[in-house]
Each structure stands twice: as C-alpha cells, then as structure tokens.
Scaffold this motif. Structure first.
Motif, PDB file in Angstrom:
ATOM      1  N   ASP A 175      51.237   6.548 -13.322  1.00 14.57           N
ATOM      2  CA  ASP A 175      52.200   6.803 -14.399  1.00 14.57           C
ATOM      3  C   ASP A 175      51.903   5.967 -15.636  1.00 14.57           C
ATOM      4  OD1 ASP A 175      53.598   8.684 -12.863  1.00 14.57           O
ATOM      5  OD2 ASP A 175      54.892   7.129 -11.994  1.00 14.57           O
ATOM      6  N   GLY A 176      50.619   5.818 -15.945  1.00 13.79           N
ATOM      7  CA  GLY A 176      50.215   5.082 -17.134  1.00 13.79           C
ATOM      8  C   GLY A 176      50.175   3.578 -16.981  1.00 13.79           C
ATOM      9  N   VAL A 177      50.417   3.084 -15.775  1.00  8.46           N
ATOM     10  CA  VAL A 177      50.420   1.642 -15.527  1.00  8.46           C
ATOM     11  C   VAL A 177      49.268   1.300 -14.587  1.00  8.46           C
ATOM     12  CG1 VAL A 177      51.725  -0.287 -14.569  1.00  8.46           C
ATOM     13  CG2 VAL A 177      52.917   1.516 -15.805  1.00  8.46           C
ATOM     14  N   LEU A 178      48.474   0.321 -14.946  1.00  4.20           N
ATOM     15  CA  LEU A 178      47.369  -0.109 -14.105  1.00  4.20           C
ATOM     16  C   LEU A 178      47.909  -0.899 -12.920  1.00  4.20           C
ATOM     17  CD1 LEU A 178      44.279  -0.025 -13.923  1.00  4.20           C
ATOM     18  CD2 LEU A 178      44.240  -2.198 -15.145  1.00  4.20           C
ATOM     19  N   ALA A 179      47.529  -0.470 -11.716  1.00  5.89           N
ATOM     20  CA  ALA A 179      48.026  -1.119 -10.499  1.00  5.89           C
ATOM     21  C   ALA A 179      46.868  -1.343  -9.535  1.00  5.89           C
ATOM     22  CB  ALA A 179      49.088  -0.250  -9.841  1.00  5.89           C
ATOM     23  N   LEU A 180      47.072  -2.260  -8.606  1.00  7.91           N
ATOM     24  CA  LEU A 180      46.085  -2.487  -7.552  1.00  7.91           C
ATOM     25  C   LEU A 180      46.558  -1.803  -6.278  1.00  7.91           C
ATOM     26  CD1 LEU A 180      45.196  -6.255  -8.012  1.00  7.91           C
ATOM     27  CD2 LEU A 180      43.740  -4.291  -8.471  1.00  7.91           C
ATOM     28  N   PRO A 181      45.682  -1.035  -5.639  1.00  7.42           N
ATOM     29  CA  PRO A 181      46.076  -0.416  -4.372  1.00  7.42           C
ATOM     30  C   PRO A 181      46.225  -1.480  -3.284  1.00  7.42           C
ATOM     31  CG  PRO A 181      43.774   0.044  -4.857  1.00  7.42           C
ATOM     32  CD  PRO A 181      44.335  -0.676  -6.034  1.00  7.42           C
ATOM     33  N   ASN A 182      47.109  -1.225  -2.340  1.00  2.00           N
ATOM     34  CA  ASN A 182      47.354  -2.165  -1.245  1.00  2.00           C
ATOM     35  C   ASN A 182      46.419  -1.813  -0.090  1.00  2.00           C
ATOM     36  OD1 ASN A 182      48.463  -4.127   0.330  1.00  2.00           O
ATOM     37  ND2 ASN A 182      50.322  -3.007   0.818  1.00  2.00           N
ATOM     38  N   THR A 183      45.142  -2.179  -0.263  1.00  2.00           N
ATOM     39  CA  THR A 183      44.128  -1.865   0.744  1.00  2.00           C
ATOM     40  C   THR A 183      43.516  -3.154   1.275  1.00  2.00           C
ATOM     41  OG1 THR A 183      42.344  -1.740  -0.880  1.00  2.00           O
ATOM     42  CG2 THR A 183      43.546   0.314  -0.420  1.00  2.00           C
ATOM     43  N   PRO A 184      42.916  -3.100   2.455  1.00  2.00           N
ATOM     44  CA  PRO A 184      42.264  -4.295   3.001  1.00  2.00           C
ATOM     45  C   PRO A 184      41.151  -4.830   2.089  1.00  2.00           C
ATOM     46  CG  PRO A 184      42.523  -2.646   4.714  1.00  2.00           C
ATOM     47  CD  PRO A 184      42.916  -2.000   3.427  1.00  2.00           C
ATOM     48  N   GLU A 185      40.429  -3.930   1.429  1.00  2.00           N
ATOM     49  CA  GLU A 185      39.344  -4.367   0.548  1.00  2.00           C
ATOM     50  C   GLU A 185      39.878  -5.186  -0.618  1.00  2.00           C
ATOM     51  OE1 GLU A 185      38.151  -0.834   2.803  1.00  2.00           O
ATOM     52  OE2 GLU A 185      39.789  -1.103   1.413  1.00  2.00           O
ATOM     53  N   VAL A 186      40.961  -4.737  -1.206  1.00  2.00           N
ATOM     54  CA  VAL A 186      41.544  -5.461  -2.345  1.00  2.00           C
ATOM     55  C   VAL A 186      42.104  -6.811  -1.876  1.00  2.00           C
ATOM     56  CG1 VAL A 186      43.345  -5.443  -4.107  1.00  2.00           C
ATOM     57  CG2 VAL A 186      42.047  -3.358  -3.641  1.00  2.00           C
ATOM     58  N   LYS A 187      42.798  -6.803  -0.752  1.00  2.00           N
ATOM     59  CA  LYS A 187      43.355  -8.056  -0.227  1.00  2.00           C
ATOM     60  C   LYS A 187      42.247  -9.062   0.056  1.00  2.00           C
ATOM     61  CE  LYS A 187      47.428  -5.996   1.907  1.00  2.00           C
ATOM     62  NZ  LYS A 187      48.109  -5.715   3.168  1.00  2.00           N
ATOM     63  N   GLU A 188      41.166  -8.594   0.674  1.00  2.00           N
ATOM     64  CA  GLU A 188      40.041  -9.461   0.998  1.00  2.00           C
ATOM     65  C   GLU A 188      39.410 -10.013  -0.284  1.00  2.00           C
ATOM     66  OE1 GLU A 188      35.689  -8.744   2.870  1.00  2.00           O
ATOM     67  OE2 GLU A 188      37.373  -8.010   4.062  1.00  2.00           O
ATOM     68  N   PHE A 189      39.258  -9.150  -1.283  1.00  2.00           N
ATOM     69  CA  PHE A 189      38.681  -9.582  -2.551  1.00  2.00           C
ATOM     70  C   PHE A 189      39.550 -10.649  -3.210  1.00  2.00           C
ATOM     71  CE2 PHE A 189      38.001  -9.309  -7.114  1.00  2.00           C
ATOM     72  CZ  PHE A 189      36.630  -9.398  -7.180  1.00  2.00           C
TER      73      PHE A 189
END
Length: 63
Positions: A36-50
């Motif tokens: 919806d026009g807002v930059l967000a981070l997905p809640n995935t294991p890869e992102v959490k690990e990073f």
C-alpha cells in the motif's frame, strides 16, 4: 581526575547503534516490499537471520 570510561561506553554504544541502523537500511534495500505504498520488511527467516547478523551475506557496497 576524570574517568574515560563513560566516554568509551558512549562511543561503543553509538558505534553499535550506527551498525544496527546500517544493517536495517540494508535489509530494506535487499528484502523490502511495498505494501500500500509503504516499504516493509517481510517476516521471513531470511530477513530475521540477516537482521540478527547471522547471515553470511555481506554488503557489496562496503569495499
């Protein structure tokens, strides 16, 4: 006599905050998605690990 410990602690904390902010900004650049026009981070294991710093992937910008 002035103790140098408070200055050192502040410097270490500031360095840690700057590194954490840089990691978050890099995560947005790599994994960010627009919702919806807002930059967000997905809640995935890869992102959490990073974000935890456990990822072997390092920034190619910091040469």
């Amino acid at each position: 006599m002035v103790l140098l410990i408070p200055k050192t602690v502040r410097a270490i904390l500031e360095k840690g905050r700057a590194a954490q902010l840089q990691r978050v900004n890099e995560a947005y650049a790599r994994f960010g998605i627009k919702v919806d026009g807002v930059l967000a981070l997905p809640n995935t294991p890869e992102v959490k690990e990073f974000l935890r710093g456990n990822s072997d992937e390092k920034s190619t910008d910091s040469k």
